[in-house]
Write an enzyme that holds these catalytic residues in place. Sequence first.
Site, PDB file in Angstrom:
ATOM      1  N   ASP A  46      -2.916   9.389  -4.742  1.00 29.98           N
ATOM      2  CA  ASP A  46      -3.587   8.146  -4.403  1.00 29.98           C
ATOM      3  C   ASP A  46      -4.791   8.002  -5.336  1.00 29.98           C
ATOM      4  O   ASP A  46      -5.248   8.984  -5.936  1.00 29.98           O
ATOM      5  CB  ASP A  46      -4.027   8.206  -2.941  1.00 29.98           C
ATOM      6  CG  ASP A  46      -4.874   7.017  -2.541  1.00 29.98           C
ATOM      7  OD1 ASP A  46      -4.452   5.880  -2.800  1.00 29.98           O
ATOM      8  OD2 ASP A  46      -5.968   7.240  -1.986  1.00 29.98           O
ATOM      9  N   ASP A  80      -8.101   5.515  -4.825  1.00 28.57           N
ATOM     10  CA  ASP A  80      -9.394   5.364  -4.159  1.00 28.57           C
ATOM     11  C   ASP A  80      -9.549   6.371  -3.024  1.00 28.57           C
ATOM     12  O   ASP A  80      -8.737   6.422  -2.102  1.00 28.57           O
ATOM     13  CB  ASP A  80      -9.534   3.939  -3.614  1.00 28.57           C
ATOM     14  CG  ASP A  80      -9.444   2.899  -4.722  1.00 28.57           C
ATOM     15  OD1 ASP A  80     -10.167   3.037  -5.719  1.00 28.57           O
ATOM     16  OD2 ASP A  80      -8.627   1.966  -4.593  1.00 28.57           O
TER      17      ASP A  80
END
Length: 436
Positions: free
Chosen positions: A255, A257
């Site tokens: 991922d 953020d």
Amino acid sequence: MKAIIMAGGKGTRISSITNDEIPKAMLPVGGKTILEHQIECLQKSNITDIVIVIGYLGNKIKDFLGNGESLGVTITYYEEDPEKPLGTAGSLYYLKDTIQDDFVYLFGDVFLSVDFKRMVDFHINKNSAVTLLTHPNSHPFDSDLVMTDGERRILSFDSKHNVRNYDYKNIVSAGVMAFSEKVFDYILEPKKSSIEHDVIAKMLDAGESVYSYQTTEYVKDMGTPERYEAVNADYTNGICTSRNLENKQKCIFLDRDGTINELIPFLADVEKFKLIPKVAEAIKMINSSEYLCIVITNQPVIARGDCTFENLDLIHRRMETLLGQEGAYIDGLYYCPHHKDKGFPGEVPELKFDCECRKPKIGMVKQASEDFNIDLSQSIMIGDSTMDIQMAKNAGMQSILVKTGSGGTDGKYDVEADLIEADLYSAVRKVLNNGN
């Protein structure tokens, strides 16, 4: 299709190993010369008509390889005057009458394990005049970079001698290319010249179609003692062969953020992008392993109207630049710009729908799997939200939740990760140290 291997260089940077007794392309890796590895790789992709350009100590190459029959190929030679080398392009002037079709071109001091069928298919499908095999590397800050558009068409080269007070994408030419016959229109005399700076640059200026074939496969220059030793270590560890895209790949999906960069909701300002401590070190460990490193991220800021595609590209350039400064890189990046909720000022109506790519759906993972031949059952998703963990389960992957970012407190999905770690660095160490 033919292949041309440029093996005429003297190899002054690696003379401490060759002792000026063998050409650098004859250096051994795993009991075979660099040239043998290259030829076997070409032969696997049914490229069996090979021209080797020789010069310095070229007779040793001829005596060793002969006509190529023992390797299942046909080898002919063009001999340069070792006292008057023609660079990486000059000798092509003398070969143009013997080449009637597209051909593959590679430097003889590059160790590679590449599925050439994929590259040739890309070259043909793009109807490309020139296709450069490109990849990210661990030192983009001192490398010549390739600038491309969204269709992977090359727009220009960014010289390593430029003062880079700007962010950039980590895309580097690897010394492996495919050409159409058009290249010979730009080699009009037999003089010392560079294939990239004197030929391809002219073709770009003339508007010819030049494309970047981006791959995660193993391609490394072994022209210095340090790089040669690194290639030998990678070969011993099985990394070179495993990275060939004819083989199923293992991947650590990340991922963005809250996992790579500090979590700022709906980040749209590139100046606010900051790497989480030790993230670059973690990604660098992945780069040295058998795993690919691919980023999968939802970016609803586009559909909401908070951020343009251009601005998102700047943010991702910042990420690649910061990682590259610390010797790390990502192998791929996929993002979803959609968001089905409406009512935001400045929203983009055509992006407001229930797509198949937004996590926890697996559209982005499926695309990456097709692009890089990934075995999802042998892959891992690392993220900071239950959305990441749910996507991993939907895709049949293992999952690790990190406590940075939201730390799994988003509460969107009732799902448990296979493992919980403090941050990306701890998660990657656990994966690579356990081997599971």
